[in-house]
Scaffold this motif. Structure first.
Motif, PDB file in Angstrom:
ATOM      1  N   ALA A   1      19.727 -81.236 -49.500  1.00  0.00           N
ATOM      2  CA  ALA A   1      19.610 -81.263 -50.795  1.00  0.00           C
ATOM      3  C   ALA A   1      19.361 -82.592 -51.062  1.00  0.00           C
ATOM      4  O   ALA A   1      18.629 -82.800 -52.365  1.00  0.00           O
ATOM      5  CB  ALA A   1      21.065 -80.964 -51.343  1.00  0.00           C
TER       6      ALA A   1
ATOM      7  N   THR B   1      14.923 -64.130 -48.418  1.00  0.00           N
ATOM      8  CA  THR B   1      15.008 -65.209 -48.832  1.00  0.00           C
ATOM      9  C   THR B   1      13.761 -66.309 -48.007  1.00  0.00           C
ATOM     10  O   THR B   1      13.720 -66.068 -46.762  1.00  0.00           O
ATOM     11  CB  THR B   1      16.322 -66.032 -48.640  1.00  0.00           C
ATOM     12  OG1 THR B   1      16.594 -66.029 -47.506  1.00  0.00           O
ATOM     13  CG2 THR B   1      17.346 -65.301 -49.479  1.00  0.00           C
TER      14      THR B   1
ATOM     15  N   ALA C   1      14.226 -79.514 -50.175  1.00  0.00           N
ATOM     16  CA  ALA C   1      15.152 -77.981 -50.539  1.00  0.00           C
ATOM     17  C   ALA C   1      14.469 -76.929 -49.168  1.00  0.00           C
ATOM     18  O   ALA C   1      15.069 -76.059 -48.932  1.00  0.00           O
ATOM     19  CB  ALA C   1      15.091 -77.543 -51.617  1.00  0.00           C
TER      20      ALA C   1
ATOM     21  N   SER D   1      28.657 -66.975 -48.491  1.00  0.00           N
ATOM     22  CA  SER D   1      27.237 -67.217 -48.638  1.00  0.00           C
ATOM     23  C   SER D   1      26.397 -65.923 -48.550  1.00  0.00           C
ATOM     24  O   SER D   1      25.117 -65.914 -48.349  1.00  0.00           O
ATOM     25  CB  SER D   1      26.654 -68.310 -47.471  1.00  0.00           C
ATOM     26  OG  SER D   1      27.012 -67.705 -46.222  1.00  0.00           O
TER      27      SER D   1
ATOM     28  N   GLU E   1      25.453 -71.339 -53.182  1.00  0.00           N
ATOM     29  CA  GLU E   1      24.514 -71.780 -54.195  1.00  0.00           C
ATOM     30  C   GLU E   1      23.022 -71.596 -53.859  1.00  0.00           C
ATOM     31  O   GLU E   1      22.210 -71.137 -54.716  1.00  0.00           O
ATOM     32  CB  GLU E   1      24.803 -73.206 -54.582  1.00  0.00           C
ATOM     33  CG  GLU E   1      24.038 -73.778 -55.697  1.00  0.00           C
ATOM     34  CD  GLU E   1      24.131 -75.207 -56.060  1.00  0.00           C
ATOM     35  OE1 GLU E   1      23.430 -75.923 -56.520  1.00  0.00           O
ATOM     36  OE2 GLU E   1      25.513 -75.453 -56.148  1.00  0.00           O
ATOM     37  N   HIS E   2      22.754 -71.979 -52.716  1.00  0.00           N
ATOM     38  CA  HIS E   2      21.478 -71.886 -52.156  1.00  0.00           C
ATOM     39  C   HIS E   2      21.072 -70.394 -51.916  1.00  0.00           C
ATOM     40  O   HIS E   2      19.946 -70.033 -52.364  1.00  0.00           O
ATOM     41  CB  HIS E   2      21.216 -72.451 -50.869  1.00  0.00           C
ATOM     42  CG  HIS E   2      19.919 -72.254 -50.107  1.00  0.00           C
ATOM     43  ND1 HIS E   2      18.735 -72.962 -50.322  1.00  0.00           N
ATOM     44  CD2 HIS E   2      19.425 -71.553 -49.037  1.00  0.00           C
ATOM     45  CE1 HIS E   2      17.678 -72.757 -49.779  1.00  0.00           C
ATOM     46  NE2 HIS E   2      18.246 -71.813 -48.989  1.00  0.00           N
TER      47      HIS E   2
ATOM     48  N   ARG F   1      20.424 -68.857 -55.442  1.00  0.00           N
ATOM     49  CA  ARG F   1      19.176 -69.269 -55.998  1.00  0.00           C
ATOM     50  C   ARG F   1      17.730 -68.502 -55.348  1.00  0.00           C
ATOM     51  O   ARG F   1      16.976 -68.183 -56.140  1.00  0.00           O
ATOM     52  CB  ARG F   1      19.072 -70.899 -55.802  1.00  0.00           C
ATOM     53  CG  ARG F   1      17.717 -71.500 -56.451  1.00  0.00           C
ATOM     54  CD  ARG F   1      17.736 -73.042 -56.217  1.00  0.00           C
ATOM     55  NE  ARG F   1      18.846 -73.854 -56.597  1.00  0.00           N
ATOM     56  CZ  ARG F   1      19.563 -74.329 -56.045  1.00  0.00           C
ATOM     57  NH1 ARG F   1      19.820 -74.315 -54.588  1.00  0.00           N
ATOM     58  NH2 ARG F   1      20.721 -75.109 -56.413  1.00  0.00           N
ATOM     59  N   GLN F   2      18.072 -68.465 -53.971  1.00  0.00           N
ATOM     60  CA  GLN F   2      16.827 -67.805 -53.551  1.00  0.00           C
ATOM     61  C   GLN F   2      16.834 -66.352 -53.734  1.00  0.00           C
ATOM     62  O   GLN F   2      15.685 -65.720 -54.042  1.00  0.00           O
ATOM     63  CB  GLN F   2      17.244 -67.976 -51.990  1.00  0.00           C
ATOM     64  CG  GLN F   2      16.791 -69.168 -51.444  1.00  0.00           C
ATOM     65  CD  GLN F   2      15.441 -69.754 -51.592  1.00  0.00           C
ATOM     66  OE1 GLN F   2      14.681 -69.186 -51.837  1.00  0.00           O
ATOM     67  NE2 GLN F   2      15.296 -71.308 -51.679  1.00  0.00           N
TER      68      GLN F   2
ATOM     69  N   THR G   1      16.358 -77.542 -43.446  1.00  0.00           N
ATOM     70  CA  THR G   1      17.746 -77.286 -43.255  1.00  0.00           C
ATOM     71  C   THR G   1      18.257 -78.886 -42.851  1.00  0.00           C
ATOM     72  O   THR G   1      17.466 -79.864 -42.639  1.00  0.00           O
ATOM     73  CB  THR G   1      17.970 -76.439 -41.772  1.00  0.00           C
ATOM     74  OG1 THR G   1      17.164 -77.212 -40.998  1.00  0.00           O
ATOM     75  CG2 THR G   1      17.734 -74.985 -42.098  1.00  0.00           C
TER      76      THR G   1
ATOM     77  N   CYS H   1      22.388 -82.395 -46.205  1.00  0.00           N
ATOM     78  CA  CYS H   1      22.957 -81.385 -47.171  1.00  0.00           C
ATOM     79  C   CYS H   1      23.896 -82.096 -48.017  1.00  0.00           C
ATOM     80  O   CYS H   1      24.275 -83.558 -47.399  1.00  0.00           O
ATOM     81  CB  CYS H   1      23.844 -80.218 -46.502  1.00  0.00           C
ATOM     82  SG  CYS H   1      25.007 -80.660 -45.337  1.00  0.00           S
TER      83      CYS H   1
ATOM     84  N   PRO I   1      21.409 -75.693 -46.082  1.00  0.00           N
ATOM     85  CA  PRO I   1      19.886 -76.290 -46.794  1.00  0.00           C
ATOM     86  C   PRO I   1      20.116 -77.642 -47.044  1.00  0.00           C
ATOM     87  O   PRO I   1      21.126 -78.245 -47.923  1.00  0.00           O
ATOM     88  CB  PRO I   1      19.855 -75.446 -48.077  1.00  0.00           C
ATOM     89  CG  PRO I   1      21.290 -74.972 -48.326  1.00  0.00           C
ATOM     90  CD  PRO I   1      21.993 -74.757 -47.102  1.00  0.00           C
TER      91      PRO I   1
ATOM     92  N   ASP J   1      27.923 -74.695 -51.229  1.00  0.00           N
ATOM     93  CA  ASP J   1      26.831 -75.169 -51.202  1.00  0.00           C
ATOM     94  C   ASP J   1      25.770 -74.105 -50.446  1.00  0.00           C
ATOM     95  O   ASP J   1      24.685 -73.615 -50.989  1.00  0.00           O
ATOM     96  CB  ASP J   1      26.537 -76.442 -50.253  1.00  0.00           C
ATOM     97  CG  ASP J   1      26.968 -77.599 -50.782  1.00  0.00           C
ATOM     98  OD1 ASP J   1      27.210 -77.729 -52.298  1.00  0.00           O
ATOM     99  OD2 ASP J   1      27.182 -78.822 -50.115  1.00  0.00           O
TER     100      ASP J   1
END
Length: 437
Positions: free
Chosen positions: A252, A210, A239, A52, A168-169, A172-173, A242, A268, A250, A165
């Motif tokens: 979802a 972020t 989103a 991550s 991915e977060h 994206r950030q 937490t 999540c 994060p 996951d």
């Protein structure tokens, strides 16, 4: 890995070949399955993902380099993650979910990426095969289960799912922050206004800051999911939190009670599937081993989460499938036979299953039946038949001991504004909907 064996160092940057060698050496003993040639096999778009952790790539001498310290930091974070290969989460295939074409260098929608790779022909040229996800070789721990004929499902350990996951977060950030910084640089300065990107400027040029996720503090308490889910912008709002269960990933999705219709909390993807049985039919569930985690190891956390529903909290109970699983796993535990398994001593017999007649709308006629399937000797079948009201009373007694704070907050004095009749349990027989639990 010692400093002297790292080749390709320039200042605090190392070449991609050196970064691959360093990553392999640092994660060789990790519980997580790491991939080889993470940096050199993927086209560089200004960054790479290791777990991550986002590692910025910097152009140097006609090539690319990455900060050595960031590679070491990512490896240390990954090595700290534990993995239970038996705690599995289904990752596909799911009907009705369109596959997204792989955008080079983007991890977004990793479940669809995995589905795409698994459906590609084996003879696909190596040059066209997608690169590893977040530095992980997920194929090492992928489990494929076949359910009659050609039907099959794919499963990954929960820790891998959570890590992907989080990756991915993080990506994206990262992309959002880079885009905002670019817009701030290209936009003409104004003495009266600051752009959103300028307000979120970062102190680290190699790693944009972020957006901070905030903990969930009951902001959605008492709201009905049917009304809230139709409001625009809900997914963006979710989103920003937490996960209300694990407090690390994060959020979802909005978890909600299907019997009373109330929102529980944003969670999540991993926690949203954690309480799901291995098999669920209209009135029959397989009681999986992960109920040890839900009702034993992390009982207080999960009971608090379930009782975020005003209906369950007021009646001091659980939704019918949860209550049925609790009866099988906890209340009927002393009744479960054991068998001797060689030098390992005695082990519980077979696999627990619980079914029920009637439903929670008619508690007088609702009966829960706990059964042992797949007994080695074939001699054990029905363990117990428990009326719904008796099951609910047993749960109240156990709750007062297992989670006294949760029990103290529950009770019949909070029945105002609850539905006059609970909604029926919605059956999910094909496993494609992940929101039932």
């Amino acid at each position: 890995m010692s400093e002297r064996v790292i080749q390709g160092r320039r200042g605090d940057l190392i070449s991609l070949d050196a970064a691959d060698a360093l990553w392999a050496g640092l994660t060789g003993e990790s519980a997580m399955p790491t991939a080889a040639a993470v940096f050199t096999c993927s086209p560089i778009k200004g960054y790479d993902l290791l777990g991550s952790h986002v590692v910025a790539a910097v152009a140097q001498g006609g090539g690319w380099g990455v900060p050595e310290a960031e590679v070491r930091r990512a490896a240390a974070e990954l090595n700290a993650v534990e993995m239970d290969r038996r705690d599995l989460v289904r990752v596909g295939p799911f009907g009705g979910v369109p596959l997204q074409q792989h955008s080079e260098g983007i991890l977004l929608r990793w479940r669809q990426r995995i589905a795409q790779e698994l459906r590609e022909p084996a003879f696909l040229p190596q040059a066209r095969r997608p690169f590893p996800l977040a530095g992980l070789d997920w194929r090492q721990v992928l489990v494929e289960q076949t359910h009659g004929g050609d039907a099959h499902t794919w499963w990954l350990p929960r820790s891998v799912v959570r890590l992907l996951d989080a990756a991915e977060h993080a990506e994206r950030q990262w992309l959002q922050a880079v885009r905002q910084r670019s817009e701030a640089v290209n936009e003409p300065p104004s003495p009266h206004r600051k752009t959103k990107a300028a307000r979120q400027d970062t102190t680290n040029p190699d790693c944009p800051d972020t957006a901070a996720l905030r903990p969930y503090n009951g902001e959605l308490k008492g709201l009905l999911y049917s009304a809230l889910s139709r409001k625009p912008g809900v997914s963006r709002t979710v989103a920003r939190w937490t996960c209300a269960v694990c407090h690390t990933a994060p959020a979802a999705v909005l978890d909600h009670c299907h019997e009373h219709g109330y929102v529980r909390a944003p969670v999540c993807h991993s926690c949203n599937t954690q309480e799901r049985p291995d098999h669920l039919y209209s009135n029959d569930i397989r009681v999986a081993g992960h109920y040890t985690h839900l009702f034993d190891t992390k009982a207080a956390d999960w009971l608090l989460h379930w009782h975020r529903c005003p209906g369950c909290r007021a009646r001091t109970t659980l939704p019918l499938p949860h209550l049925a699983a609790w009866i099988a796993h906890i209340a009927c535990r002393p009744l479960r036979p054991t068998h001797r398994r060689g030098s390992r001593g005695r082990e519980p017999c077979g696999v627990l299953r619980v079914s029920w007649t009637g439903n929670q709308n008619a508690p007088r006629s609702c009966l829960l039946t706990v059964t042992v399937d797949f007994c080695p000797s074939g001699e054990h079948r029905v363990l117990a038949r428990v009326p719904y009201r008796e099951a609910a009373e047993r749960f109240r007694t156990w709750l007062a001991v297992a989670a006294p704070a949760v029990a103290a907050a529950a009770g019949p004095d909070r029945l105002d504004d609850l539905p006059a009749q609970s909604r029926p349990v919605i059956a999910d027989t094909n496993g494609e909907g992940l929101a039932l639990f």
